[in-house]
Motif scaffolding. Structure first.
Motif, PDB file in Angstrom:
ATOM      1  N   LYS A  46       1.022  -1.479  -0.059  1.00 28.60           N
ATOM      2  CA  LYS A  46       0.450   0.055   0.235  1.00 28.60           C
ATOM      3  C   LYS A  46       0.674   1.043  -0.122  1.00 28.60           C
ATOM      4  O   LYS A  46       1.670   1.607   0.846  1.00 28.60           O
ATOM      5  N   ASN A  47       0.717   2.103  -0.371  1.00 27.86           N
ATOM      6  CA  ASN A  47       1.122   3.026  -1.841  1.00 27.86           C
ATOM      7  C   ASN A  47       2.887   3.337  -0.983  1.00 27.86           C
ATOM      8  O   ASN A  47       3.015   3.636   0.100  1.00 27.86           O
ATOM      9  N   LEU A  48       3.354   2.599  -1.576  1.00 27.10           N
ATOM     10  CA  LEU A  48       5.035   2.135  -1.011  1.00 27.10           C
ATOM     11  C   LEU A  48       5.401   3.315  -1.803  1.00 27.10           C
ATOM     12  O   LEU A  48       5.669   3.248  -2.679  1.00 27.10           O
ATOM     13  N   LYS A  49       6.616   4.687  -0.410  1.00 28.22           N
ATOM     14  CA  LYS A  49       7.543   4.784  -1.062  1.00 28.22           C
ATOM     15  C   LYS A  49       8.622   4.733  -0.697  1.00 28.22           C
ATOM     16  O   LYS A  49       8.738   4.153   0.558  1.00 28.22           O
ATOM     17  N   CYS A  57      15.005  10.053  -4.162  1.00 34.53           N
ATOM     18  CA  CYS A  57      13.597   8.812  -3.932  1.00 34.53           C
ATOM     19  C   CYS A  57      13.272   8.514  -5.671  1.00 34.53           C
ATOM     20  O   CYS A  57      12.895   9.080  -6.145  1.00 34.53           O
ATOM     21  N   LYS A  87       7.413   5.666  -5.851  1.00 33.16           N
ATOM     22  CA  LYS A  87       6.645   6.607  -5.821  1.00 33.16           C
ATOM     23  C   LYS A  87       5.405   6.415  -4.972  1.00 33.16           C
ATOM     24  O   LYS A  87       4.349   8.009  -5.616  1.00 33.16           O
ATOM     25  N   GLY A  88       5.118   5.521  -4.503  1.00 34.77           N
ATOM     26  CA  GLY A  88       3.856   5.356  -4.295  1.00 34.77           C
ATOM     27  C   GLY A  88       3.213   4.463  -5.057  1.00 34.77           C
ATOM     28  O   GLY A  88       2.233   4.607  -5.857  1.00 34.77           O
ATOM     29  N   ILE A  89       3.616   2.732  -4.181  1.00 42.51           N
ATOM     30  CA  ILE A  89       3.036   2.407  -5.485  1.00 42.51           C
ATOM     31  C   ILE A  89       2.270   1.020  -4.508  1.00 42.51           C
ATOM     32  O   ILE A  89       2.097   1.260  -2.877  1.00 42.51           O
ATOM     33  N   SER A  90       1.085   0.641  -4.937  1.00 43.36           N
ATOM     34  CA  SER A  90      -0.421  -0.035  -4.206  1.00 43.36           C
ATOM     35  C   SER A  90      -0.329  -1.337  -5.242  1.00 43.36           C
ATOM     36  O   SER A  90      -0.093  -1.300  -6.403  1.00 43.36           O
ATOM     37  N   GLU A  97       7.795   5.701   2.963  1.00 40.27           N
ATOM     38  CA  GLU A  97       6.182   5.767   3.297  1.00 40.27           C
ATOM     39  C   GLU A  97       5.600   4.274   3.040  1.00 40.27           C
ATOM     40  O   GLU A  97       6.340   3.995   2.312  1.00 40.27           O
ATOM     41  N   GLY A  98       4.275   3.899   3.470  1.00 37.78           N
ATOM     42  CA  GLY A  98       3.498   2.970   3.365  1.00 37.78           C
ATOM     43  C   GLY A  98       3.618   1.452   3.871  1.00 37.78           C
ATOM     44  O   GLY A  98       4.921   1.646   4.989  1.00 37.78           O
ATOM     45  N   ARG A 149       6.223   4.477 -10.481  1.00 37.68           N
ATOM     46  CA  ARG A 149       5.045   4.594 -10.226  1.00 37.68           C
ATOM     47  C   ARG A 149       4.340   3.131 -11.108  1.00 37.68           C
ATOM     48  O   ARG A 149       4.649   3.011 -12.317  1.00 37.68           O
TER      49      ARG A 149
END
Ligand SMILES: Nc1ncnc2c1ncn2[C@@H]1O[C@H](COP(=O)(O)OP(=O)(O)OP(=O)(O)O)[C@@H](O)[C@H]1O
Ligand SMILES: [Mg+2]
Lengths: 482, 254, 452
Positions: free
Chosen positions: B5-8, B15, B18-21, B57-58, B223
């Motif tokens: 979920k929303n992996l950063k 970075c 940048k936000g992987i689900s 994050e995530g 992404r």
């Protein structure tokens, strides 16, 4: 094919030295020989303060107790210090401000060497301190630099104008007791350059010193002191030449560098002292002590040297990595041709934490030349996370020369990673063939390959000098290497 | 099975993800495609616990557990396997010794007795046949002196030995000749069971001819910018990535 | 050198006290070297750290000591030693037990193996094989810098002699179990001479082992002649306790197209210094020098290798590895010399060391000296830790960190061990190293041999 290659090699390796002329400048010389009186005389000539004379005398007395080192892989003929003249200066007063005051013969000399003493436009990016025999004759762009607070002047002027800085730093990196030649220099040094970059200043132009030996039977003993205060940056270059003569001349210099916190110093040398003739007669004995202290955190000192000249070279530009996260680098190309001998390399002493050093040394031996790399990587007990990578390659052109490698590695900390690699080989026949197959002559191919071989180091030179260095490399090996 | 979920994540302060689900269910095969440098290997590195990638994050949940808290070897024993893009050479460590240790660690984790030497060798033999690798390779040190293709086959062999629940294959197809590609794909299909899953990172449709994915994702600039069925791979093969890049840019502008 | 050091003085005195006895039991020819060697030793002395070849080794911890005895064998020693029987499980060898460096047999001092190979005491051989001894003794062990070699020549009275006649191929290795045992602190020196004639072939295993807990110091010189097309392997396994000092100098001279290898395996020892000199003295000769050392506590292990390419088209390799734990220190000093005219040389050298603790220390000094141009020479040296990438690879396969580290360390060591051609010995070494790395080895259990 083999025969051809030998012929080409021998042609390439018999180039002529182009800076061998002598200028007839009116000189003032002191009598030859070395004694306490001579030391006093030099000091008096330079109108030095008492403390400096004391420093010289202390060094001289210590020198008398020392013996010449025998560990280098060099055959050094006995040097008679009583036959050397320790001070020679152009009669006409030195380091003048107006160009008109300079002896035209002197100007001609430097013009011929391609080192104009005028502040010319095409060399606007380079400030030069020109030193002939024992004295500095002219420092260009002094005023421009002064506006930024950068001090760039002859060592003698620095002693007069900035005695506190000189007193504080002189001998702090290379103590007067350091080694035979450094101690000798400390007793009799004549002139050299002094440079101070104040806090936070990035020096906008290359600073350079050009050393010229002119007089016969004279030794050159210059001393350079370079201080980079916190957050500053400077790139510094030195070049050197001498007339062709049948007797050997001694050059024993000291360079000291101090880099404070976050400061960076790049020091490049293109050493082209007279190497002697094809039979090995004459040439300069180049015995130099160069050392930099990365005193502050994150400081960096990088040495680059192209060593093509001198009959004998004995030189180990080194870094003491005292500050945490400091970095030392050493990039070297050393060529020995005809009867030249070189024993050169570096010492990286890791004291601070996370210190890094890189060593890239490329030796090229031709003719009867003997070329040795000697290095020490020392990781002290508290130098956590020290990293060193060393690469020492030797290239042999011809079957009468020698290439030698003596790396010492001393590790006293388990977190250190020290890697050393070395190779020795002759020019690859398959590489030459590949070029041939593409229509390139063997001579050009050797040139290409040698240049490619040295590229990694030449690329580290300031742009203005990279081309020079490349030419020099070709001249040094002229005849076989294109 | 695997829920990202929303992996950063970043490498050396830069970075990269940048936000992987992503949601991988048991039995599914997911293909991940995307231009060079888009972050595919970085994602794989995060999943197997490489420490140079910093997660900013995530969350990642694997079989109901927080994957990010687990040590690399525990993840392996829980059934995560990575076929490395660049398998490393380990001189002096023999394949046999290496695999025996790994297999027995897995068994210990499952509460099983270690395999006897003869059972182990038997297993090696079987699996070698399964992935058709030269038995000589198994007598050498790990990956040492292996050709590019041999290294990749060796990864598949190891996968067969360890029978993972979730296998991530990072460009296992690159560097393989046509026969080897078929062998690798067959190997994967033989290992495939209704309850285990694959994430296949690849640049080429041809692998997906053999290993048919349920879902294809395009990873671009950290992404997942597109997710579709297996036909997406064909479309990419034909048209390249430019149209996707354009779409992405348009979206940003819009 | 002006003035002789106190330490050197000890040994000069030792010579004076013992020379009569020593000469009394040796042959005339061997005695003829003594006076000259003594003078040379007086000149060079016990090497100090100022000597480049000993830069990283402080010999004084062992040399500056009053050894109660200089070992010269008497009959009762032989009787005692004859009782020893040692062997390596699974290892079928021609075994010889040496006691304190001497061939401990009373009657059969020189015997011929069924294959025609002669083994026995050097002293005995000096009469029986006078021509061979005169041809080879003292011809290879030469040094202008190392006083210890001269000290040995001056004072060693006996050692092993092996003679392999032309064309003889010995399939079973010869194994010398070199025991040190004394009731008191002891210094001993012995001298071996091994002659392998044209097209002959042998492997030699030397197991250095100290039995008694007293402080002991051994200074041994071995000269080897490897004839044309001949083949020679020497493997030295060292298991000494922390109170034992062992200095070995092995000189291997090779003729045309011969092959030789040396492998020094140091599992344990107080102070160990192995010098191996490979002299490639004929066209097309090939030499390999290997070394592995595992050191902990306050141990010090120093390997010195000198490979001399004196002829064209020779090949040489060196591979030395060390793992240093606790306060242990290690040194590697490897030199490749390619003489003028030695074209077509291939020479390779690699040394890697791993430091396991902050107090361990490793000094490395590789050297290349090359005077010919058609050569390919390279060396690589690293000092560091286990490769973290490799460690991760193992962990990613589910192997726990401790086990993974152990595997990598073992793999690291195995790269040296795998060069042992005698399979049972290789397996045994693998085992010993594994146990040693796990740290559950007592001194005696770590011995490669079993003694009764
Ligand atoms: N160790 C590292 N240090 C710094 N940057 C890194 C590191 N590893 C990866 N990167 C950077 O992260 C980005 C993503 O790399 P990654 O390897 O994940 O790409 P990829 O999608 O797998 O590419 P490819 O298809 O070429 O394998 C790249 O820009 C790469 O340069
Ligand atoms: Mg990738």
């Amino acid at each position: 094919m083999e025969k051809d290659q030998d012929k080409i090699l021998s042609e390439v390796t018999t180039g002529e030295y182009k800076y061998g002329f002598y200028s007839d400048i009116e000189m003032e010389r002191i009598p030859k020989g070395l004694s306490e009186d001579v030391v006093r005389l030099i000091s008096a000539k330079k109108m030095e303060p008492e403390w400096l004379l004391e420093f010289r005398l202390k060094s001289y007395r210590h020198w008398l107790t020392m013996k010449m080192p025998t560990w280098p892989n060099l055959k050094i003929p006995a040097i008679n210090y009583q036959e050397i003249i320790f001070y020679a200066a152009p009669k006409q007063r030195t380091n003048v401000n107006s160009l008109d005051d300079i002896d035209p013969e002197l100007r001609k000399t430097f013009d011929k060497l391609g080192i104009p003493l005028t502040e010319q436009k095409h060399l606007a990016g380079v400030a030069v301190d020109a030193v002939i025999d024992s004295v500095s004759v002219k420092t260009t762009f002094k005023e421009t630099l002064a506006e930024m607070g950068i001090i760039f002047c002859s060592f003698s002027d620095a002693v007069k104008e900035y005695p506190d800085l000189v007193k504080r730093y002189m001998g702090s990196v290379v103590p007067y007791t350091d080694n035979f030649f450094a101690t000798l220099n400390s007793a009799v040094f004549s002139d050299g350059s002094f440079c101070y970059i104040p806090k936070g200043v990035r020096c906008p132009m290359e600073l350079s010193t050009y050393f010229r030996i002119n007089s016969a039977n004279t030794g050159q003993f210059e001393r350079t002191l370079l201080i980079a205060d916190e957050e500053s940056y400077v790139s510094y270059l030195e070049g050197c030449t001498a007339p062709s003569r049948d007797e050997n001349q001694l050059h024993a210099a000291i360079v000291e560098i101090v880099a404070e916190k976050n400061a960076e110093v790049k020091y490049s040398t293109v050493q082209n002292w007279y190497p002697g003739d094809k039979e090995g007669r004459g040439g300069i004995f180049n015995f130099v002590t160069k050392r930099g202290m990365c005193k502050g955190e994150n400081s960096k000192i990088s040495w680059t040297q192209i060593e093509t000249g001198s009959a004998i070279t004995w030189k180990y530009p080194s870094c003491i990595l005292r500050g945490d996260n400091s970095t030392g680098e050493f990039y070297s190309v050393a060529v020995t041709n005809n009867h030249q001998q070189a024993d050169t390399g570096t010492k990286m002493t890791h004291i601070g934490k996370n210190t890094k050093s890189t060593i890239v040394s490329k030796g090229i031996s031709a003719g009867m030349g003997q070329n040795s790399y000697r290095g020490l990587v020392k990781v002290l007990k508290n130098a956590t996370n020290a990293r060193n990578y060393s690469q020492c390659d030797s290239l042999l052109l011809g079957d009468k020369c020698g290439a030698h490698t003596f790396p010492y590695i001393e590790v006293d900390n388990q977190t250190a990673i020290v890697e050393h690699e070395a190779t020795t080989s002759k020019i690859g026949e398959d590489q030459i063939f590949y070029c041939n197959q593409r229509g390139i002559s063997t001579e050009d191919a050797i040139g290409l390959i040698v240049n490619g071989y040295a590229r990694e180091v030449i690329n580290k030179l300031p742009m203005e000098f990279a081309v020079e260095a490349q030419k020099l490399l070709q001249i040094s090996l002229e005849g076989s290497v294109g | 099975m695997l829920i990202i979920k929303n992996l950063k994540a970043s490498i050396a302060g830069k970075c990269i993800l940048k936000g992987i689900s992503l949601n991988v269910k048991p039995g599914e095969i997911h293909a991940i495609m995307g231009p060079n440098g888009s972050g595919k290997s970085t994602l794989a590195a995060v999943l197997v616990g490489r420490e140079f990638v910093e997660i900013t994050e995530g969350t990642v949940t694997y079989l109901g557990k927080n994957l990010l808290e687990m040590a690399a070897e525990d993840r392996a024993k829980e059934g995560i396997f990575l076929g490395f893009q660049y398998p490393i050479e380990i001189p002096g460590v023999s394949m046999v010794n290496f695999m025996k240790t790994a297999v027995n660690e897995h068994r210990k984790f499952k509460g099983l007795e270690p395999l006897s030497a003869s059972d182990f060798l038997k297993m090696m033999r079987e699996k070698k046949e399964l992935v058709e690798i030269d038995s000589k390779l198994a007598n050498r040190s790990v990956n040492e002196g292996f050709s590019g293709g041999e290294k990749k086959k060796n990864e598949i062999f190891q996968m067969a030995m360890l029978e993972p629940k979730l296998a991530i294959l990072d460009e296992t197809d690159s560097g393989l000749d046509i026969d080897a590609l078929r062998i690798v794909a067959n190997g994967v299909n033989k290992i495939k069971r209704p309850d285990n899953s694959f994430i296949v990172i690849t640049h080429y449709q041809r692998l997906l001819d053999y290993i048919v994915p349920d879902v294809v994702h395009v990873l671009y600039d950290g992404r997942i910018v597109k997710t579709a069925g297996k036909e997406l791979a064909l479309e990419l093969e034909e048209k390249g990535y430019d149209w996707i890049k354009k779409e992405v840019e348009n979206n940003i502008v819009a | 050198m002006n003035g002789i050091s106190e330490v050197t003085e000890r040994y000069l005195q030792l010579y004076k006290d013992n020379i009569e006895k020593i000469s009394g039991i040796s042959s005339k020819y061997i005695n003829s070297f003594r006076a000259g060697a003594f003078e040379k030793f007086r000149e060079l002395g016990i090497p100090t750290k100022k000597n480049e070849a000993y830069k990283y080794t402080n010999l004084n911890i062992f040399f500056d000591h009053d050894y109660k005895s200089y070992f010269l064998p008497v009959e009762s020693d032989f009787v005692k030693a004859e009782k020893f029987r040692c062997d390596v499980a699974d290892l079928d060898t021609h075994g010889i037990v040496l006691l304190n460096g001497f061939y401990p047999t009373i009657n059969d001092k020189l015997r011929q193996l069924p294959s025609g190979v002669w083994v026995g005491s050097l002293n005995e051989a000096a009469t029986k094989f006078a021509d061979k001894i005169e041809k080879h003794y003292g011809k290879y062990a030469k040094s202008e810098t190392d006083g210890l070699i001269h000290l040995n020549t001056a004072m060693a009275s006996d050692g092993i002699f092996i003679y392999v006649p032309e064309g003889v191929i010995l399939t079973k290795p010869i194994q010398i179990v070199d025991l040190v045992q004394a009731d008191d602190d002891m210094f001993n020196q012995h001298r071996n001479l091994i002659i392998i004639e044209k097209s002959a072939q042998i492997s030699l295993i030397i197991c250095d082992h100290t039995l008694s807990p007293h402080k002991s110091l051994t200074n041994a010189v071995t000269e080897v002649f490897v004839g044309e097309n001949a083949h020679f392997d020497i493997i030295r396994v060292q298991n000494e306790h922390n109170n034992a000092g062992k200095i070995t100098h092995t000189f291997i001279h090779q003729e045309k197209n011969s092959t030789a290898s040396s492998n020094n395996m140091t599992l344990h020892g107080g102070l160990i210094r192995n010098s191996t000199y490979h002299h490639l003295g004929g066209d097309g000769a090939e030499s390999h020098s290997y070394g592995l050392f595992l050191a902990d506590k306050f141990q010090h292990v120093d390997n010195f290798v000198n490979v001399d390419h004196a002829f064209p088209n020779c090949t040489s390799s060196q591979l030395f590895k060390g793992v240093l734990d606790d306060m242990a220190t290690g040194a590697f000093n490897g030199r490749i010399l390619v003489r003028p005219g030695a074209q077509g040389t291939l020479a390779y050298q690699k040394s890697n060391s791993i430091l396991l603790t902050d107090d361990a220390k490793m000094d490395t000094k590789p050297q290349l000296e090359i005077f010919a141009d058609d050569v390919k020479c390279s060396h690589g040296a690293t000092v560091g830790q286990l490769d973290s990438e490799a460690l991760f690879y193992l962990q990613s396969r589910g192997i726990n960190k401790r086990e993974a580290r152990l595997m990598l360390m073992f793999g690291f060591a195995h790269e040296v061990i795998q060069n042992i051609k005698i399979e049972p010995l290789r397996d045994r070494m693998d085992n010993l190293v594994m146990q040693r790395l796990k740290g559950d080895l007592s001194r005696c259990a770590s011995c490669v041999v079993r003694c009764t």
